[in-house]
Design a protein around this motif. Structure first.
Motif, PDB file in Angstrom:
ATOM      1  N   ALA A  99       0.837  -1.379  -0.068  1.00  0.00           N
ATOM      2  CA  ALA A  99       0.035  -0.031  -0.116  1.00  0.00           C
ATOM      3  C   ALA A  99       0.758   1.212  -0.088  1.00  0.00           C
ATOM      4  O   ALA A  99       0.361   2.250  -0.756  1.00  0.00           O
ATOM      5  CB  ALA A  99      -0.878  -0.073   1.224  1.00  0.00           C
ATOM      6  N   ASN A 100       1.971   1.313   0.607  1.00  0.00           N
ATOM      7  CA  ASN A 100       2.920   2.178   0.662  1.00  0.00           C
ATOM      8  C   ASN A 100       4.281   1.890   0.978  1.00  0.00           C
ATOM      9  O   ASN A 100       4.554   0.688   1.201  1.00  0.00           O
ATOM     10  CB  ASN A 100       2.583   3.490   1.591  1.00  0.00           C
ATOM     11  N   PRO A 101       5.445   2.668   0.703  1.00  0.00           N
ATOM     12  CA  PRO A 101       6.671   1.977   0.794  1.00  0.00           C
ATOM     13  C   PRO A 101       7.123   1.493   2.073  1.00  0.00           C
ATOM     14  O   PRO A 101       8.066   0.609   2.234  1.00  0.00           O
ATOM     15  CB  PRO A 101       7.694   3.320   0.479  1.00  0.00           C
ATOM     16  N   ASP A 102       6.280   1.992   3.275  1.00  0.00           N
ATOM     17  CA  ASP A 102       6.605   1.494   4.634  1.00  0.00           C
ATOM     18  C   ASP A 102       6.121   0.319   4.915  1.00  0.00           C
ATOM     19  O   ASP A 102       6.322  -0.485   6.061  1.00  0.00           O
ATOM     20  CB  ASP A 102       6.389   2.551   5.697  1.00  0.00           C
ATOM     21  N   SER A 103       5.185  -0.052   4.240  1.00  0.00           N
ATOM     22  CA  SER A 103       3.989  -1.094   4.507  1.00  0.00           C
ATOM     23  C   SER A 103       4.791  -2.396   3.968  1.00  0.00           C
ATOM     24  O   SER A 103       5.390  -2.421   2.887  1.00  0.00           O
ATOM     25  CB  SER A 103       2.715  -1.082   3.979  1.00  0.00           C
ATOM     26  N   PRO A 104       4.489  -3.613   4.506  1.00  0.00           N
ATOM     27  CA  PRO A 104       4.895  -4.950   4.082  1.00  0.00           C
ATOM     28  C   PRO A 104       4.046  -5.264   2.533  1.00  0.00           C
ATOM     29  O   PRO A 104       2.971  -5.034   2.569  1.00  0.00           O
ATOM     30  CB  PRO A 104       4.714  -6.010   5.004  1.00  0.00           C
ATOM     31  N   SER A 105       4.671  -6.223   1.963  1.00  0.00           N
ATOM     32  CA  SER A 105       4.015  -6.492   0.585  1.00  0.00           C
ATOM     33  C   SER A 105       2.770  -7.306   1.008  1.00  0.00           C
ATOM     34  O   SER A 105       2.539  -7.959   2.038  1.00  0.00           O
ATOM     35  CB  SER A 105       4.835  -7.428  -0.056  1.00  0.00           C
ATOM     36  N   PHE A 106       1.736  -7.226   0.200  1.00  0.00           N
ATOM     37  CA  PHE A 106       0.407  -7.838   0.492  1.00  0.00           C
ATOM     38  C   PHE A 106       0.502  -9.442   0.539  1.00  0.00           C
ATOM     39  O   PHE A 106       0.028 -10.083   1.257  1.00  0.00           O
ATOM     40  CB  PHE A 106      -0.409  -7.452  -0.692  1.00  0.00           C
ATOM     41  N   VAL A 107       1.209  -9.794  -0.692  1.00  0.00           N
ATOM     42  CA  VAL A 107       1.651 -11.316  -0.564  1.00  0.00           C
ATOM     43  C   VAL A 107       3.083 -11.510  -1.023  1.00  0.00           C
ATOM     44  O   VAL A 107       3.930 -10.598  -1.623  1.00  0.00           O
ATOM     45  CB  VAL A 107       0.890 -11.926  -1.596  1.00  0.00           C
ATOM     46  N   ASN A 108       3.771 -12.633  -0.592  1.00  0.00           N
ATOM     47  CA  ASN A 108       4.963 -12.994  -1.015  1.00  0.00           C
ATOM     48  C   ASN A 108       5.236 -14.310  -1.349  1.00  0.00           C
ATOM     49  O   ASN A 108       4.051 -15.134  -1.341  1.00  0.00           O
ATOM     50  CB  ASN A 108       6.093 -12.785   0.376  1.00  0.00           C
ATOM     51  N   VAL A 109       6.049 -14.696  -2.100  1.00  0.00           N
ATOM     52  CA  VAL A 109       6.453 -16.098  -2.453  1.00  0.00           C
ATOM     53  C   VAL A 109       6.289 -16.837  -1.224  1.00  0.00           C
ATOM     54  O   VAL A 109       6.861 -16.726  -0.181  1.00  0.00           O
ATOM     55  CB  VAL A 109       7.815 -16.348  -3.039  1.00  0.00           C
ATOM     56  N   GLY A 110       5.287 -18.163  -1.487  1.00  0.00           N
ATOM     57  CA  GLY A 110       5.145 -18.955  -0.304  1.00  0.00           C
ATOM     58  C   GLY A 110       3.997 -18.908   0.328  1.00  0.00           C
ATOM     59  O   GLY A 110       3.535 -19.470   0.949  1.00  0.00           O
ATOM     60  N   ASP A 111       3.419 -17.549   0.303  1.00  0.00           N
ATOM     61  CA  ASP A 111       1.971 -17.178   1.021  1.00  0.00           C
ATOM     62  C   ASP A 111       0.947 -17.963   0.269  1.00  0.00           C
ATOM     63  O   ASP A 111       0.799 -18.237  -0.880  1.00  0.00           O
ATOM     64  CB  ASP A 111       1.798 -15.766   0.971  1.00  0.00           C
ATOM     65  N   THR A 112      -0.146 -18.405   1.178  1.00  0.00           N
ATOM     66  CA  THR A 112      -1.208 -18.897   0.738  1.00  0.00           C
ATOM     67  C   THR A 112      -2.143 -17.848   0.656  1.00  0.00           C
ATOM     68  O   THR A 112      -2.536 -16.904   1.673  1.00  0.00           O
ATOM     69  CB  THR A 112      -1.751 -19.750   1.626  1.00  0.00           C
ATOM     70  N   ILE A 113      -2.950 -17.814  -0.302  1.00  0.00           N
ATOM     71  CA  ILE A 113      -3.955 -16.675  -0.633  1.00  0.00           C
ATOM     72  C   ILE A 113      -5.457 -17.358  -0.979  1.00  0.00           C
ATOM     73  O   ILE A 113      -5.499 -18.770  -1.229  1.00  0.00           O
ATOM     74  CB  ILE A 113      -3.534 -15.771  -1.957  1.00  0.00           C
ATOM     75  N   LYS A 114      -6.271 -16.490  -0.593  1.00  0.00           N
ATOM     76  CA  LYS A 114      -7.777 -16.845  -0.921  1.00  0.00           C
ATOM     77  C   LYS A 114      -8.436 -16.146  -2.014  1.00  0.00           C
ATOM     78  O   LYS A 114      -8.156 -15.024  -2.031  1.00  0.00           O
ATOM     79  CB  LYS A 114      -8.717 -16.816   0.399  1.00  0.00           C
ATOM     80  N   ALA A 115      -9.388 -16.879  -2.522  1.00  0.00           N
ATOM     81  CA  ALA A 115     -10.035 -15.808  -3.521  1.00  0.00           C
ATOM     82  C   ALA A 115     -10.670 -14.652  -2.713  1.00  0.00           C
ATOM     83  O   ALA A 115     -11.075 -14.514  -1.884  1.00  0.00           O
ATOM     84  CB  ALA A 115     -11.208 -16.698  -4.249  1.00  0.00           C
ATOM     85  N   GLY A 116     -10.411 -13.689  -3.595  1.00  0.00           N
ATOM     86  CA  GLY A 116     -11.033 -12.318  -2.944  1.00  0.00           C
ATOM     87  C   GLY A 116      -9.885 -11.478  -2.296  1.00  0.00           C
ATOM     88  O   GLY A 116     -10.044 -10.190  -1.669  1.00  0.00           O
ATOM     89  N   GLN A 117      -8.939 -12.095  -2.215  1.00  0.00           N
ATOM     90  CA  GLN A 117      -7.944 -11.466  -1.179  1.00  0.00           C
ATOM     91  C   GLN A 117      -6.935 -10.538  -1.800  1.00  0.00           C
ATOM     92  O   GLN A 117      -6.610 -10.800  -3.216  1.00  0.00           O
ATOM     93  CB  GLN A 117      -6.773 -12.667  -0.616  1.00  0.00           C
ATOM     94  N   THR A 118      -6.620  -9.267  -1.433  1.00  0.00           N
ATOM     95  CA  THR A 118      -5.963  -8.442  -2.081  1.00  0.00           C
ATOM     96  C   THR A 118      -4.353  -8.955  -2.383  1.00  0.00           C
ATOM     97  O   THR A 118      -3.635  -9.341  -1.444  1.00  0.00           O
ATOM     98  CB  THR A 118      -5.882  -7.152  -1.545  1.00  0.00           C
ATOM     99  N   VAL A 119      -3.887  -8.813  -3.578  1.00  0.00           N
ATOM    100  CA  VAL A 119      -2.470  -9.311  -3.651  1.00  0.00           C
ATOM    101  C   VAL A 119      -1.758  -8.094  -4.274  1.00  0.00           C
ATOM    102  O   VAL A 119      -0.220  -8.239  -4.009  1.00  0.00           O
ATOM    103  CB  VAL A 119      -2.414 -10.400  -5.060  1.00  0.00           C
ATOM    104  N   CYS A 120      -1.994  -7.179  -4.778  1.00  0.00           N
ATOM    105  CA  CYS A 120      -1.272  -5.879  -5.038  1.00  0.00           C
ATOM    106  C   CYS A 120      -2.251  -4.650  -5.396  1.00  0.00           C
ATOM    107  O   CYS A 120      -3.295  -4.789  -5.125  1.00  0.00           O
ATOM    108  CB  CYS A 120      -0.588  -6.320  -6.438  1.00  0.00           C
TER     109      CYS A 120
END
Length: 162
Positions: A99-120
């Motif tokens: 969301a901004n340079p100080d925030s962590p990434s929405f998702v990283n390699v190895g993360d499990t995601i669900k349908a409807g989850q924000t990825v970027c």
């Protein structure tokens, strides 16, 4: 334009995802096309190419890979495209992993995601659009660098739906 500036321009264009760029000034005109049958050449007056010294050895081309080493790469790519699903860009814009340079990434390699989850986030015309996954799975690869331009329908992530 100096040769180094032209190379930097070509590198920028290849990273940006643009297919064609035309630049024209009073001194020169250059057209760069990606995936073209014939290479584009600058129409500017050129300086003579440097001549090789008579005692200098001729440059040697790198040796080609044996067929056994080059062949396995093709099946791997086709297996990967069949096994993994792609999260694609729904628009043209600038790709951001957080969301901004100080925030962590929405998702990283190895993360499990669900349908409807924000990825970027993709910024288009000063609007920041949250991009959600259409399916669940595990992030296998991030295909785009942070703050890079993306095209419509460009793959952003590879996801293992298993």
């Amino acid at each position: 334009m100096k040769p180094q500036e032209i190379q930097e321009l070509i590198d920028f264009i290849s990273k940006s995802g643009l297919d064609e760029v035309n630049i024209e000034t009073s001194d020169f005109k250059i057209a760069v096309k990606k995936h073209s049958a014939a290479p584009a050449a600058p129409e500017a007056p050129r300086a003579a190419a440097p001549q090789a010294l008579p005692h200098a050895p001729a440059p040697q081309a790198p040796a080609p890979l044996p067929a056994e080493q080059a062949a396995p790469a093709a099946p791997k790519a086709s297996d990967e495209s069949k096994r993994y699903k792609e999260v694609k860009s729904p628009m043209i814009g600038t790709f951001y992993r957080s969301a901004n340079p100080d925030s962590p990434s929405f998702v990283n390699v190895g993360d499990t995601i669900k349908a409807g989850q924000t990825v970027c986030i993709i910024e288009a015309m000063k609007l920041f659009n949250e991009i959600e996954a259409d399916f669940g799975g595990t992030i296998v690869k991030v295909l785009v660098d942070n703050a890079s331009p993306v095209e419509y329908d460009q793959p952003l992530f590879l996801v293992d739906p298993a």
